[in-house]
Each structure stands twice: as structure tokens, then as C-alpha cells.
Motif scaffolding. Structure first.
Motif, PDB file in Angstrom:
ATOM      1  N   LYS A 164       0.883  -1.169   0.000  1.00 24.74           N
ATOM      2  CA  LYS A 164       0.000   0.000   0.000  1.00 24.74           C
ATOM      3  C   LYS A 164       0.914   1.210   0.000  1.00 24.74           C
ATOM      4  CE  LYS A 164      -3.716   2.476   2.294  1.00 24.74           C
ATOM      5  NZ  LYS A 164      -3.085   3.789   2.472  1.00 24.74           N
ATOM      6  N   THR A 165       0.814   2.004  -1.047  1.00 23.01           N
ATOM      7  CA  THR A 165       1.668   3.182  -1.133  1.00 23.01           C
ATOM      8  C   THR A 165       1.244   4.208  -0.079  1.00 23.01           C
ATOM      9  OG1 THR A 165       0.245   4.043  -2.892  1.00 23.01           O
ATOM     10  CG2 THR A 165       2.248   2.866  -3.564  1.00 23.01           C
ATOM     11  N   ASN A 166       2.222   4.942   0.405  1.00 22.05           N
ATOM     12  CA  ASN A 166       1.968   5.930   1.453  1.00 22.05           C
ATOM     13  C   ASN A 166       1.243   7.151   0.903  1.00 22.05           C
ATOM     14  OD1 ASN A 166       3.375   4.270   3.185  1.00 22.05           O
ATOM     15  ND2 ASN A 166       5.244   5.492   3.143  1.00 22.05           N
ATOM     16  N   GLU A 167       0.483   7.774   1.770  1.00 16.76           N
ATOM     17  CA  GLU A 167      -0.148   9.044   1.416  1.00 16.76           C
ATOM     18  C   GLU A 167       0.937  10.108   1.283  1.00 16.76           C
ATOM     19  OE1 GLU A 167      -3.504  10.308   3.840  1.00 16.76           O
ATOM     20  OE2 GLU A 167      -3.762   8.219   4.498  1.00 16.76           O
ATOM     21  N   ASN A 168       0.629  11.151   0.543  1.00 13.15           N
ATOM     22  CA  ASN A 168       1.526  12.299   0.386  1.00 13.15           C
ATOM     23  C   ASN A 168       2.919  11.905  -0.106  1.00 13.15           C
ATOM     24  OD1 ASN A 168      -0.511  14.051   1.409  1.00 13.15           O
ATOM     25  ND2 ASN A 168       0.012  13.362   3.472  1.00 13.15           N
ATOM     26  N   THR A 169       2.951  10.915  -0.989  1.00 14.41           N
ATOM     27  CA  THR A 169       4.207  10.491  -1.605  1.00 14.41           C
ATOM     28  C   THR A 169       4.012  10.555  -3.116  1.00 14.41           C
ATOM     29  OG1 THR A 169       4.585   8.987   0.255  1.00 14.41           O
ATOM     30  CG2 THR A 169       5.939   8.657  -1.706  1.00 14.41           C
ATOM     31  N   SER A 170       4.913  11.226  -3.789  1.00 14.24           N
ATOM     32  CA  SER A 170       4.738  11.424  -5.233  1.00 14.24           C
ATOM     33  C   SER A 170       4.953  10.120  -6.000  1.00 14.24           C
ATOM     34  CB  SER A 170       5.704  12.483  -5.746  1.00 14.24           C
ATOM     35  OG  SER A 170       7.024  11.969  -5.778  1.00 14.24           O
ATOM     36  N   SER A 171       4.291  10.024  -7.129  1.00 10.82           N
ATOM     37  CA  SER A 171       4.471   8.869  -8.017  1.00 10.82           C
ATOM     38  C   SER A 171       5.933   8.716  -8.397  1.00 10.82           C
ATOM     39  CB  SER A 171       3.632   9.026  -9.278  1.00 10.82           C
ATOM     40  OG  SER A 171       2.270   8.892  -8.990  1.00 10.82           O
ATOM     41  N   LYS A 172       6.599   9.836  -8.610  1.00  6.12           N
ATOM     42  CA  LYS A 172       8.015   9.799  -8.977  1.00  6.12           C
ATOM     43  C   LYS A 172       8.849   9.158  -7.868  1.00  6.12           C
ATOM     44  CE  LYS A 172      11.873  12.700 -10.338  1.00  6.12           C
ATOM     45  NZ  LYS A 172      12.387  14.044 -10.518  1.00  6.12           N
ATOM     46  N   ASP A 173       8.595   9.537  -6.612  1.00  5.52           N
ATOM     47  CA  ASP A 173       9.350   8.962  -5.485  1.00  5.52           C
ATOM     48  C   ASP A 173       9.061   7.471  -5.321  1.00  5.52           C
ATOM     49  OD1 ASP A 173      10.544  11.400  -4.952  1.00  5.52           O
ATOM     50  OD2 ASP A 173       9.177  11.900  -3.294  1.00  5.52           O
ATOM     51  N   ILE A 174       7.805   7.086  -5.502  1.00  2.09           N
ATOM     52  CA  ILE A 174       7.435   5.679  -5.384  1.00  2.09           C
ATOM     53  C   ILE A 174       8.124   4.870  -6.478  1.00  2.09           C
ATOM     54  CG2 ILE A 174       5.541   4.010  -5.472  1.00  2.09           C
ATOM     55  CD1 ILE A 174       3.715   6.359  -4.402  1.00  2.09           C
TER      56      ILE A 174
END
Length: 186
Positions: A63-73
Motif C-alpha cells: 500500500k503506497t503511502n499518502e503524500n508520496t509522489s508517483s516519482k518517489d514511489i
């Protein structure tokens, strides 16, 4: 093939296999190293809910974190797979791509699918004939989720999907019994 970007606050099934279906895990230490890299690169951008590492492929649910950019993920996943590939190439004197392609991802939007995916991931070693008893397979998150030992997995969330540990275990065992094609995700 265009890939859907990984976006914040979403569940994803992440998977890939070795190039030409070759093994990506050669020795036991490779599995441990891959898990260390997951902790190093992914914990800052997502929660890991479950995983299974097999000789020539892997599955994990995040589950991707909130307030994290697609680029960083995306960069975190890229760093993980590049670091692992470089390590395997160097350790085993090989060259070229370790993985078949960029990793595949499926966004999960329904709770029932999420629960079934956890079962699918943990039962994958049985499906592929690596073991008869999924509970004994060391390279999956199943044992970590039912233990009380410290883990980077989001144990409380995963167990909560099944109400409690007893039901988590019972559901896995029942799903294994019903593992005909009609019950097993392909």
C-alpha cells in the motif's frame, strides 16, 4: 507496453520473474538480501502487506503511502530492482537483464480481491509445486504475519482483514483445500 504509474495511497500487487524464466534467487542468502533491499528502499514509500519469493519470480502486496509522489514511489522500486540485479550480476559473474521486463503491477480497489490476493501470494509455492505445505515455506510473509516477532510488514492491518490470527490461519487452510482453478487467481 505503457505501465500505469504507482500513485499514493493505493494497494498494488507487484510481481516479476526472471529473464527467460531463469532463477532470480540462486541461494538462500539471495532471498534475505532481497528482503533487506525491500526494507531499505520501499519502507519509506509504502507498507508491505505480504510477499512470496520463489526461485524464478516474486509477488508482493503493498500500500503506497499518502503524500508520496508517483516519482518517489517509482524511483524507490527502480532502486530496489537495480540494486538487486547489480548484486546478482556481480556475485554470479553474469551480465544483462535479470528480470524479464519492468515489474508488473495491478491496482487493487476491492477488499475481497485484497484478501484473496494475500491468500494467493501465500499459497503460490504450493501452486508451483515447491512445497506441499505453504506454512513451511520460508520465503513468504505467512510465518511473519502470524508470529509476534518484530516485522516491517503491516501485520495489524493484514490480520485485521481476516478479523484475527485464528481466522487468518483457518482461511488460508480452507483456501488451500479449495485450490482448484475456480478458486485460484491466475
Amino acid at each position: 507496453m505503457k505501465y500505469e504509474p504507482l500513485i499514493e495511497d493505493q494497494y498494488y500487487h507487484i510481481y516479476n520473474r526472471g529473464n527467460n524464466k531463469e532463477n532470480i534467487f540462486i541461494e538462500d542468502k539471495n532471498y534475505n538480501y532481497f528482503l533487506k533491499l525491500i526494507s531499505k528502499y520501499l519502507i519509506s514509500v509504502c507498507s508491505v502487506l505480504s510477499y512470496c519469493l520463489l526461485k524464478n519470480h516474486f509477488h508482493f502486496l503493498v500500500k503506497t503511502n499518502e503524500n508520496t509522489s508517483s516519482k518517489d514511489i517509482s524511483q524507490a522500486f527502480s532502486n530496489l530492482f537495480n540494486a538487486y540485479s547489480k548484486s546478482i550480476n556481480k556475485s554470479y559473474n553474469r551480465t544483462g537483464s535479470l528480470f524479464q521486463d519492468r515489474f508488473s503491477r495491478v491496482k487493487i480497489t476491492e477488499e475481497l480481491y485484497l484478501k484473496n490476493l494475500i491468500l494467493y501470494i501465500h499459497l503460490n509455492p504450493v501452486h508451483h509445486g515447491f512445497v506441499k505445505n505453504f506454512e513451511k515455506y520460508k520465503q513468504s510473509s505467512y510465518q511473519s504475519l502470524i508470529s509476534a516477532k518484530p516485522t516491517h510488514l503491516d501485520r495489524d492491518f493484514v490480520i485485521g482483514l481476516f478479523d484475527d490470527t485464528f481466522n487468518f490461519i483457518a482461511t488460508h487452510k480452507q483456501h488451500k483445500i479449495n485450490m482448484g482453478k475456480e478458486y485460484y487467481l491466475e
